[in-house]
Write an enzyme that holds these catalytic residues in place. Structure first.
Site, PDB file in Angstrom:
ATOM      1  N   GLY A  20       3.575   4.240  -5.269  1.00  0.00           N
ATOM      2  CA  GLY A  20       2.582   2.978  -5.767  1.00  0.00           C
ATOM      3  C   GLY A  20       3.047   2.570  -6.979  1.00  0.00           C
ATOM      4  O   GLY A  20       2.415   2.218  -7.710  1.00  0.00           O
ATOM      5  N   GLU A 155      22.357   3.033  -3.709  1.00  0.00           N
ATOM      6  CA  GLU A 155      21.825   1.570  -3.939  1.00  0.00           C
ATOM      7  C   GLU A 155      21.272   1.032  -4.913  1.00  0.00           C
ATOM      8  O   GLU A 155      21.986  -0.086  -5.488  1.00  0.00           O
ATOM      9  CB  GLU A 155      20.821   1.290  -2.659  1.00  0.00           C
ATOM     10  CG  GLU A 155      21.435   1.422  -1.319  1.00  0.00           C
ATOM     11  CD  GLU A 155      20.232   1.065  -0.408  1.00  0.00           C
ATOM     12  OE1 GLU A 155      20.581   0.481   0.519  1.00  0.00           O
ATOM     13  OE2 GLU A 155      19.184   1.238  -0.616  1.00  0.00           O
ATOM     14  N   LYS A 194       9.353  20.706 -11.580  1.00  0.00           N
ATOM     15  CA  LYS A 194      10.726  20.656 -11.413  1.00  0.00           C
ATOM     16  C   LYS A 194      11.266  19.397 -10.876  1.00  0.00           C
ATOM     17  O   LYS A 194      12.348  18.817 -11.509  1.00  0.00           O
ATOM     18  CB  LYS A 194      11.013  22.030 -10.660  1.00  0.00           C
ATOM     19  CG  LYS A 194      12.586  22.209 -10.409  1.00  0.00           C
ATOM     20  CD  LYS A 194      13.108  22.813 -11.888  1.00  0.00           C
ATOM     21  CE  LYS A 194      12.994  24.183 -11.942  1.00  0.00           C
ATOM     22  NZ  LYS A 194      13.115  24.789 -13.182  1.00  0.00           N
ATOM     23  N   GLY A 355       1.458 -13.207  12.869  1.00  0.00           N
ATOM     24  CA  GLY A 355       2.306 -12.527  13.602  1.00  0.00           C
ATOM     25  C   GLY A 355       3.296 -13.367  14.568  1.00  0.00           C
ATOM     26  O   GLY A 355       3.234 -14.690  14.544  1.00  0.00           O
ATOM     27  N   CYS A 382      -2.869 -18.195  10.554  1.00  0.00           N
ATOM     28  CA  CYS A 382      -1.598 -18.610  11.045  1.00  0.00           C
ATOM     29  C   CYS A 382      -1.561 -18.317  12.702  1.00  0.00           C
ATOM     30  O   CYS A 382      -2.086 -19.156  13.395  1.00  0.00           O
ATOM     31  CB  CYS A 382      -0.576 -17.913  10.282  1.00  0.00           C
ATOM     32  SG  CYS A 382       1.078 -18.877  10.258  1.00  0.00           S
ATOM     33  N   MET A 385      -4.908 -18.903  14.134  1.00  0.00           N
ATOM     34  CA  MET A 385      -5.480 -20.048  14.481  1.00  0.00           C
ATOM     35  C   MET A 385      -5.105 -20.637  15.638  1.00  0.00           C
ATOM     36  O   MET A 385      -5.538 -21.167  16.471  1.00  0.00           O
ATOM     37  CB  MET A 385      -4.829 -21.137  13.175  1.00  0.00           C
ATOM     38  CG  MET A 385      -5.030 -22.492  13.836  1.00  0.00           C
ATOM     39  SD  MET A 385      -5.002 -23.573  12.486  1.00  0.00           S
ATOM     40  CE  MET A 385      -4.380 -25.274  12.902  1.00  0.00           C
ATOM     41  N   HIS A 508      -2.025 -18.898   5.013  1.00  0.00           N
ATOM     42  CA  HIS A 508      -2.125 -17.613   4.794  1.00  0.00           C
ATOM     43  C   HIS A 508      -2.993 -17.405   3.505  1.00  0.00           C
ATOM     44  O   HIS A 508      -2.492 -17.231   2.707  1.00  0.00           O
ATOM     45  CB  HIS A 508      -0.913 -16.904   4.707  1.00  0.00           C
ATOM     46  CG  HIS A 508      -0.178 -16.375   5.703  1.00  0.00           C
ATOM     47  ND1 HIS A 508      -0.197 -15.360   6.811  1.00  0.00           N
ATOM     48  CD2 HIS A 508       0.815 -17.294   6.501  1.00  0.00           C
ATOM     49  CE1 HIS A 508       0.692 -15.562   7.681  1.00  0.00           C
ATOM     50  NE2 HIS A 508       1.328 -16.518   7.655  1.00  0.00           N
ATOM     51  N   GLU A 510      -4.696 -15.172   2.679  1.00  0.00           N
ATOM     52  CA  GLU A 510      -5.001 -13.942   2.093  1.00  0.00           C
ATOM     53  C   GLU A 510      -3.821 -13.723   0.785  1.00  0.00           C
ATOM     54  O   GLU A 510      -4.044 -12.886  -0.081  1.00  0.00           O
ATOM     55  CB  GLU A 510      -4.328 -12.845   3.142  1.00  0.00           C
ATOM     56  CG  GLU A 510      -2.999 -12.739   3.636  1.00  0.00           C
ATOM     57  CD  GLU A 510      -2.987 -13.641   4.681  1.00  0.00           C
ATOM     58  OE1 GLU A 510      -3.535 -14.696   4.857  1.00  0.00           O
ATOM     59  OE2 GLU A 510      -1.823 -13.614   5.502  1.00  0.00           O
TER      60      GLU A 510
HETATM   61  N1  GLN Z   1       4.781 -17.010  14.990  1.00  0.00           N
HETATM   62  C1  GLN Z   1       3.733 -18.177  14.527  1.00  0.00           C
HETATM   63  C2  GLN Z   1       4.879 -19.192  14.225  1.00  0.00           C
HETATM   64  O1  GLN Z   1       5.851 -19.096  13.642  1.00  0.00           O
HETATM   65  C3  GLN Z   1       2.765 -17.982  13.500  1.00  0.00           C
HETATM   66  C4  GLN Z   1       3.597 -17.150  12.326  1.00  0.00           C
HETATM   67  C5  GLN Z   1       2.580 -16.494  11.605  1.00  0.00           C
HETATM   68  O2  GLN Z   1       1.628 -15.761  11.754  1.00  0.00           O
HETATM   69  N2  GLN Z   1       2.894 -16.160  10.261  1.00  0.00           N
HETATM   70  O3  GLN Z   1       4.100 -20.340  13.862  1.00  0.00           O
END
Ligand code: GLN
Length: 533
Positions: A20, A155, A194, A355, A382, A385, A508, A510
């Site tokens: 965290g 790294e 340790k 997604g 996104c 919708m 988005h 959020e």
């Molecule tokens: N895959 C969808 C697009 O590219 C939605 C993208 C997302 O949900 N961020 O439009």
């Protein structure tokens, strides 16, 4: 160091990952801000990807997007939620970006025939980026730099070396906080220092002596344990702090650290004016979290739910809204590619997050259909919708086979199609529609009820969008486009008119929700979910 009075606070991590560090760095930022100190934050990530935008969410968790369209590590989301620090492309740097810059300069001949090396060329580029963080906003007093990874990793060495060099040039302007882990060994019945000792040794071997040691642990550490850490790690006892697991919420962390005086010690070491900390908003927040009145159960239908961090900002935004409504939040994760008949119907409302790709798509469509037909609140983010629109096109407009061209390029009814600018994009990295765009909110809509204003700025990350040639057909059957890109060209919010609350946003929201300032769409969604007393 920087030619002005900016101070630098470095946060390194030891022993193991997932301690965290981002939440800790952000909490320190919140504490400094509570004293009226103006901060900026920077995350340094040791991996070679230029940014996490092309990484699978299972690998990296959520990709957080800034207003200026940087695709960044999810820790920037913590910075946003805990602080008012400016966030932009200058708030993040990966090894990939650092090397890309150095190699581009080498190709241009900027190094005038010299051998290009990690020291000084790579470390100079890292230092340049650290110093540039303070330039985002005039009046920045402290830059908090979080170094990703664990001390001892190959790294992160160039980043630590750059810090060593910076600290050398002006020691009183900077300090290092090393975050470690002090495990409790059940069989021995005691905590073990340790790993912390070894991790501090590894840091010292690189030439960095930590000023403060912050120990993550399951329980608060005894004075005796702190004395041991102080002795073996070569720091004064007052420089050893603990950060035990929180009982209620991650938003307790600023208060836990402040109770021990961590902020007072930081101000002393950095010679910052010791103003009074104003922590009342955080205390009030904790108070309402501890005494919820009623409960709301939200189903999230997604496909990365097994990875705790993949929808980080979504979970947090739901949390913020629930706290502001004085409700306890229960989230039920529903894997969209395994959704069965009977899985739906146990929640007060459903949320479909963003997604990519085909897997789980039809499960999300059936969740949207369930919500529309049963008048259950639905919130699509996104991709969510796009799901709302495809479901509406198939079952209300009766366009058989309607789809997004992302899912079915040959669909007879491409109600979601590629944005025109995307047709020219060849690279996968950094080429989506990214960052904040102005969105005009239509009056007398759910969206307007939530926002209460005509123009908002929301952040995007997508390639596909509602196909405008279907706009009239949607509108004629009771779909309202309540948010439109300010130039009138793109539909950004869609809602179902004859429904208690069914809304999808192409952006988005959020990413712009804070515990002390929850996002209006999330608050409106949870308010529409009836919940239980
Ligand atoms: N895959 C969808 C697009 O590219 C939605 C993208 C997302 O949900 N961020 O439009």
């Amino acid at each position: 160091m920087s030619g002005n009075s900016v101070k630098y606070l470095f946060v390194t991590g030891g022993v193991l990952s997932s301690l965290g560090k981002g939440i800790t760095a952000a909490s320190i930022g919140a504490l400094l801000e509570s004293r009226g100190i103006r901060i900026a934050m920077l995350k340094l990530d040791p991996y070679l990807n230029v940014d996490p935008g092309t990484m699978n969410p299972f690998q990296h968790g959520e990709v957080y997007v800034t207003d200026d369209g940087a695709e960044t590590d999810l820790d920037l989301g913590h910075y946003y939620r805990y602080t008012n620090s400016p966030l932009s492309k200058a708030s993040t740097a990966t090894s990939g970006q650092v090397y890309e810059t150095v190699i581009r300069k080498e190709r241009k001949g900027d190094y005038l025939g010299k051998t290009v090396q990690v020291i000084p060329h790579v470390t100079n580029e890292i230092k340049r980026r650290i110093l540039a963080t303070a330039q985002q906003e005039a009046g920045t007093e402290v830059v908090i730099v979080e170094i990703g990874g664990t001390v001892g990793d190959i790294e992160s060495l160039p980043f630590l070396e750059a810090i060593r060099q910076l600290r050398l040039s002006e020691p009183t302007s900077s300090l290092t906080i090393h975050l470690t882990y002090v495990p409790f060994l059940k069989v021995a019945g005691e905590v073990k220092t340790k790993p912390t000792q070894h991790s501090v040794q590894a840091l010292r071997a690189i030439g960095i002596i930590p000023d403060l040691i912050l120990c993550r642990s399951e329980f608060p550490l005894s004075e005796e344990v702190k004395e041991k850490i102080s002795l073996f790690c070569g720091v004064p006892l007052r420089a050893v702090f603990d950060e035990p697991d929180v009982s209620c919420s991650i938003y307790e962390v600023p208060l836990t650290l402040s109770k021990q005086g961590l902020d007072v010690e930081i101000c002393k070491l950095l010679q910052l004016a010791d103003k009074k900390a104003e922590l009342a908003p955080w205390e009030k927040l904790l108070e309402s979290m501890q005494h919820p009145k009623g409960k709301v159960v939200i189903g999230i239908v997604g496909k990365y739910l097994e990875h705790r961090d993949a929808y980080k900002s979504v979970f947090e935004a739901l949390n913020h809204a629930a706290i502001s409504l004085g409700k306890e939040l229960q989230i039920i994760s529903l894997e969209s590619d395994r959704l069965k008949e009977g899985d739906l119907g146990h929640c007060d409302g459903y949320l479909i997050p963003g997604g990519f790709g085909e897997r789980g798509w039809e499960g999300k469509i059936s969740a949207a259909r369930y919500c529309r037909e049963n008048r259950v609140p639905y919130f699509g983010l996104c991709l969510g919708m796009q799901v709302l629109l495809v479901e509406f096109a198939r079952h209300v407009l009766e366009l058989e086979g309607a789809n997004s061209t992302e899912i079915d390029p040959k669909t007879p009814h491409p109600v979601i199609s590629l944005l025109s600018e995307q047709k020219e994009a060849h690279d996968m990295g950094g080429t989506m529609r990214l960052g904040a765009y102005p969105c005009r909110i239509q009056r007398d809509t759910r969206a307007f009820d939530a926002y209460g204003k005509d123009l908002v700025h929301e952040r995007h990350r997508h390639r596909y969008e509602c196909n405008n040639s279907y706009r009239r057909a949607f509108e004629s059957k009771g779909l309202v486009f309540s948010g439109i890109l300010d130039n009138g060209t793109l539909c950004e919010i869609a809602e179902v008119k004859d429904h208690p609350w069914m809304l999808g946003a192409q952006f988005h929201p959020e990413f712009q929700s804070r515990p002390l300032m929850p996002h209006p769409l999330f608050v409106a969604f949870l308010s529409a979910c009836k919940g239980k007393k």
